[in-house]
Design a protein around this motif. Structure first.
Motif: not given
Lengths: 312, 529
Positions: B362-366, B369-371, B377-383, B393-397
């Motif tokens: 899966l891909t999470i888009i962060n 409001g802003t990354a 949090v994205p890294e914790l969810i990833q773990a 996969e974490i994608i930071q816009t």
């Protein structure tokens, strides 16, 4: 000399057109609707489709990109850089208003960098491998390796939190400018110090220096008039570049110290896709960059008469 | 159909129930205006005011209480009378408001229906907003009565109209040039990007006026600099202390105060994506994701304990008594593994589950409001998802615009968002995010709907919330709608409920923190003797 200056000023026109076109294309390639972003910021909520459509029309964003650019260019040639989407104020007015505030800390930073780097660089070269040389190496290493935000927080902790001497942030008094200028100056002095040292070492090894020394010239005169003066050409080139960089790139320092300068203005403009402000900024900074280089070029002639003669 | 709200003047009620005793207890006379003295320096975030024809100086995003709205949003998201004393809905689509009499703007101009009409016309000229205010919407009935007829039947107008952006201006006022409201504070000085100073309005119409004589709001764009300014004694109070460094406020000897929950962090799943973003179409994957997230770990690790486990994607208080109808899925990683196993997602190479030769990636888009708003949090969810065999996969816009463009293209499985609730309408956000997209609908709603809409059941329920006349019914239907997307369809995984945090020195005696920053009343701020 006048011809030289005029010719260099004429270069500005193609440079203006080139950089504004590149800025326009890059801004247009970035995702996001400037009208929607501007409204979102103004209204504090997501704008409706009707509101966005009305704003797009008002901003001229419904025209094709070439028409938008040519309209902007036509106005820019008359000195009108348009209205900021973000603030609604004339771009030129905002830039002129903000530029002196950045100039204050960039100028202070540059003077500080010169005051630290050149004497220490010269001494490091003269007393090569001595304690001063080692000290200058440590100072340069620290200055180069510490990011500006880190230096800024350390300065705040020292001068504001511990000593209570300076306000943390703001722009109302001269005291507010001290720490931003210090931060820029410390960052700028490291590479300048190393450059001064290496250039001085090279110059001090030249035959004419050896000759002057053999003739019994006073060491201070030798260093200042003969050696340092000859190293000033590469140093002034770097100083010019660094100063231009400080003018346009002080955004982190301006953010931490709430210093309302031009760097923060343009970063906010980029996030909000404020095309007129972005283009106005590149024109403004491009001009500043060229003028600084022009001053540096003129300075070459003052430092080294041979360059003046060659131009003739 | 006719509904009405006869406003009780809460200030009068307070007086009647012993406000005198309270005032003595906090060292003030019952007339707050007489007792207003002393000055406070408050560190706030960067200056976000506009200075053009849409000028919002003094009312948004830093609400300095120079201006007031027709109604007041309480810290628990209910609305109370402010400049409007009462209101009623008149069929088919009109709101009739009875305005408070005897109120004046700071320059002495009387507050009346003409001022409300001027303000509504100004809103209309800027597009009308979500309230749907048109050029013909506001009609003066008499000096203290006005009728507002939005361009669509808007049953939620009174919950929306309390937003400070709809603050009432005197006729002809351009806030870019001067600031003149009815509020408990009046302007002393505004220096763009540096500070804003207000003083107590001695003529304030309400009983609970300013508790201090003067407040200087100092703008700090950088939150760490704001914290250091408190430590250095440059300011007496700072708002919106960064969650990660809240403990430093107490370490520096200042007092840390937190308010009620007014913001949220949640994760949404794209259920209409096309390959490679189509795995959210599988309800088993959605369910597994929703129960694999340990909210408490997110709060403890990413927010240093300074948040609450989220139950919805809006503050629960806005749902009133119906808040108990919604709960977030419970953390149960073992069950998550079972759900995936049962759906045919078996463990493959490197611990990542597979089905029919396809890995569970899966891909999470962060970026909303802003990354940076989401910290780690994205890294914790990833773990946490990695623990049940989901590779994330974490994608930071780089900014919100890029995030929204990506959402419009449907390029992502999970979408991490944070936001705040600043008006009293519980139906707004769920409807924006999850209603089925309509032909020619609002672009933003269409983008969300294409990714997250669950269908007719939700649409019917949220419409019931939007169109209900009774606020309890509004709240109940909104809660039911949220249950559909959280617990039935598993499109939403609530993460955290955020409360605001302030820090203040001993100079400050008391301050009541509002859940919504833009609705903050500074009248409760008092100084230590």
């Amino acid at each position: 000399m006048v011809q030289f200056v005029l010719r260099r000023l004429l270069y500005l026109v193609p440079v203006w057109i080139g950089i504004s076109l590149v800025a326009f294309l890059l801004a247009n390639l970035a995702p996001g609707d400037p009208a929607r972003l501007a409204l979102q910021r103004a209204l504090g909520r997501q704008p409706t489709g009707a509101e966005t459509a009305a704003a797009r029309e008002q901003m001229g964003l419904n025209d094709s990109p070439p028409v938008q650019y040519l309209n902007w260019l036509g106005n820019a040639l008359t000195g009108d850089l348009g209205l900021s989407y973000r603030t609604g104020k004339p771009v030129l007015e905002s830039l002129v208003e903000r530029f002196p505030t950045t100039l204050q800390i960039a100028g202070g930073g540059l003077l500080l960098a010169i005051a630290i780097a050149i004497p220490l660089g010269v001494l490091a070269a003269v007393y090569r491998r001595g304690p001063i040389d080692h000290l200058s190496r440590v100072v340069a290493l620290l200055g180069a390796s510490m990011p500006s935000y880190w230096v800024a927080y350390l300065l705040i902790l020292l001068f504001s939190v511990r000593l209570g001497m300076l306000p943390v942030a703001g722009s109302q008094t001269w005291q507010h400018a001290v720490m931003p200028a210090l931060t820029l100056g410390i960052g700028g002095s490291a590479s300048l110090m190393r450059l001064t040292r290496s250039e001085m070492l090279e110059t001090l090894g030249q035959d004419y220096i050896r000759t002057a020394r053999a003739k019994g010239l006073h060491s201070r005169t030798l260093l200042v008039r003969h050696a340092l003066r000859n190293t000033m050409i590469p140093i002034s080139t770097v100083l010019g570049m660094r100063f231009a960089g400080m003018l346009g790139g002080a955004v982190i320092v301006e953010t931490i110290f709430s210093w309302p300068g031009i760097g923060k203005l343009v970063v906010d403009a980029i996030f909000d896709r404020d095309y007129p402000m972005i283009q106005g900024f590149v024109i403004f900074m491009g001009t500043a960059f060229l003028l600084i280089n022009l001053i540096v070029d003129i300075g070459y002639g003052l430092i080294d008469p041979r360059i003046r003669l060659a131009r003739r | 159909m006719s509904i009405s709200h006869r406003g009780i003047d809460r200030r009068q009620l307070m007086l009647a129930t012993g406000a005198a005793g309270i005032a003595v207890a906090i060292g003030k006379s019952t007339s707050a205006q007489e007792a207003s003295s002393g000055s406070v320096r408050v560190g706030v975030s960067e200056d976000g005011y506009r200075t053009d024809e849409r000028a919002n100086i003094g009312f948004f995003p830093l609400n300095t209480n120079i201006f007031e709205s027709l109604v007041y949003l309480t810290p628990d998201y209910q609305i109370e009378p402010l400049l409007a004393e009462s209101w009623e809905f008149v069929e088919p689509s009109t709101w009739r408001l009875k305005l408070r009499e005897g109120v004046s703007f700071h320059d002495g101009t009387p507050f009346n229906a003409e001022a409300v009409k001027y303000t509504m016309d100004r809103i209309a000229s800027n597009g009308g907003g979500v309230m749907g205010i048109g050029e013909e919407s506001a009609v003066i009935v008499d000096d203290s009565t006005i009728e507002i007829t939005p361009t669509y039947v808007n049953m939620r107008m009174m919950e929306q109209i309390g937003h400070p952006n709809n603050s009432i201006l005197p006729p002809g006022l351009n806030p870019a040039e001067s600031r003149n409201g009815t509020g408990p504070f009046r302007e002393v000085e505004y220096v763009a990007a540096d500070h804003y100073t207000v003083e107590a309005n001695p003529e304030y119409w309400g009983e609970s006026g300013a508790g201090v004589g003067e407040i200087t709001f100092q703008f700090y764009a950088d939150p760490t600099a704001r914290l250091l300014a408190l430590q250095a004694g440059d300011v007496d109070l700072i708002v919106d202390v960064p969650r990660q460094s809240a403990s430093e406020v107490e370490a520096a000897g200042a007092t840390l105060v937190s308010g009620p929950v007014g913001a949220y962090e949640a994760m949404y799943m794209n259920i209409h994506g096309v390959e490679p973003y189509d795995l959210g179409q599988d309800i088993a994957v959605r369910e597994a994701v929703s129960i694999a997230i340990d909210r408490q770990q997110v709060i403890d690790s990413a927010w240093q304990g300074n948040a609450e486990p989220g139950t919805t994607m809006i503050p629960p208080a806005i749902l009133g008594d119906s808040a108990s109808l919604v709960s977030a899925p419970e953390f149960d990683p073992e069950r998550a593994r079972e759900v995936l196993e049962a759906a045919g997602w078996v463990e493959g190479e490197g611990g990542v589950r597979e089905k029919d030769g396809r890995a569970l990636n899966l891909t999470i888009i962060n970026g909303y409001g802003t990354a940076a708003d989401h910290g780690s949090v994205p890294e914790l969810i990833q773990a946490q998802l990695g623990d049940i065999g989901i590779d994330l996969e974490i994608i930071q816009t780089p900014d919100t615009a890029t995030y929204e463009q990506r959402l419009g293209l449907g390029e992502g499985d999970l979408w991490l968002e944070a936001g705040s609730q600043n008006d009293g309408n519980p139906a707004f956000l769920p409807e924006l995010l999850f209603r089925s997209p309509e032909e020619g609908g609002e672009p933003e709603a269409t983008a969300y709907g294409r990714a997250f809409a669950t269908g007719e059941e939700f649409d019917t329920t949220i419409t019931r919330s939007r169109e209900a006349t009774d606020i309890a019914e509004v709240q109940e239907a909104a809660a039911e709608a949220m249950n559909i997307v959280i617990n039935e369809e598993r499109v939403v995984t609530p993460l955290c409920g955020f409360y605001r945090i302030i820090g203040h020195t001993d100079a400050v005696a008391s301050f009541d923190l509002h859940a919504s920053g833009v609705n903050q009343r500074w009248t409760s701020l008092t100084l230590a003797e």
